[in-house]
Design an enzyme around this catalytic site. Sequence first.
Site, short mmCIF file in Angstrom:
data_model
loop_
_atom_site.label_atom_id
_atom_site.label_comp_id
_atom_site.label_asym_id
_atom_site.label_seq_id
_atom_site.Cartn_x
_atom_site.Cartn_y
_atom_site.Cartn_z
N LEU A 78 0.86 -1.18 0.00
CA LEU A 78 0.00 0.00 0.00
C LEU A 78 0.89 1.23 0.00
CD1 LEU A 78 -2.65 -0.91 2.75
CD2 LEU A 78 -2.89 -1.15 0.27
N ASP A 79 0.43 2.31 -0.62
CA ASP A 79 1.14 3.58 -0.51
C ASP A 79 1.31 3.94 0.96
OD1 ASP A 79 1.07 3.80 -3.26
OD2 ASP A 79 -0.60 5.22 -3.29
N MET A 80 2.36 4.66 1.27
CA MET A 80 2.60 5.08 2.65
C MET A 80 1.38 5.78 3.24
SD MET A 80 5.46 7.71 4.18
CE MET A 80 4.60 9.17 3.55
N THR A 86 -1.77 5.51 2.42
CA THR A 86 -2.99 4.70 2.42
C THR A 86 -3.01 3.79 3.64
OG1 THR A 86 -3.01 4.71 0.00
CG2 THR A 86 -4.35 3.04 1.10
#
Length: 250
Positions: free
Chosen positions: A63-65, A67
């Site tokens: 996951l993106d940081m 998110t």
Amino acid sequence: MAMLEYNPPTDPWTDIVFEDDHILAVNKPSGLLSVPGRLAEHHDSMWSRLQEEYPDIQVVHRLDMSTSGLMVLAKNKRAESALKKQFQFRLTHKIYYARVWGHVEQEEGEIDLPLICDWPNRPLQKVCFEDGKPSKTLFQVAKREEQEDGTKTTIVRLLPITGRSHQLRVHMQALGHPIVGDEFYATEEAKVFSERLELHASELSFYHPKSHWLRSIFVPCDFYPEAEEMIFDYFDPERKLPDYKTLPRP
């Protein structure tokens, strides 16, 4: 575009929502990297925290940081290989929730816009019809909101069909409704509306790497507590892992 400051949340240190002999599922907070960055000060991550207790833990998706939400990790090499192959062949399905700026008029729809890395401004991504990779997201309005000051926002349910970097963030921006708190793609007023990116990975379906039977895992959404398990209302995969020889090459 370098990370200016990295102060990931530490309480709880980890939030494990499911575990057996083969997999581990965790609720990653917004602001924590999925895996370590290149610099020493960016070592703290979901993977490195779990590795303190599970030395053999392996990341199979990220996951993106910014998110929050569900990450499933493998506890051994066999499980890692099995799960990564499922992601490669797009046998997994996901549901995200996001709070976006403004009222989305359509009740549901499809965003089909090719994406490519915006190299001069990386890690940003952008729509590119000439060289972009096919990228598709389904969306559905879950709730329209109006704040006391008249600000309008919408909770949307997002179902990514492909899994490009920043796909949901760029697609919602392209729709004219950026995700609030998005430091990369939101307008200034949408960015300052929230201290965090309000994008949450709520549910994931996959085939268990040992039994090969279909299952799903759900984690609640902090900014939309009404979210509930519903992934099989939208997707109807086979109940048993299909033979890869019968599937088109990814």
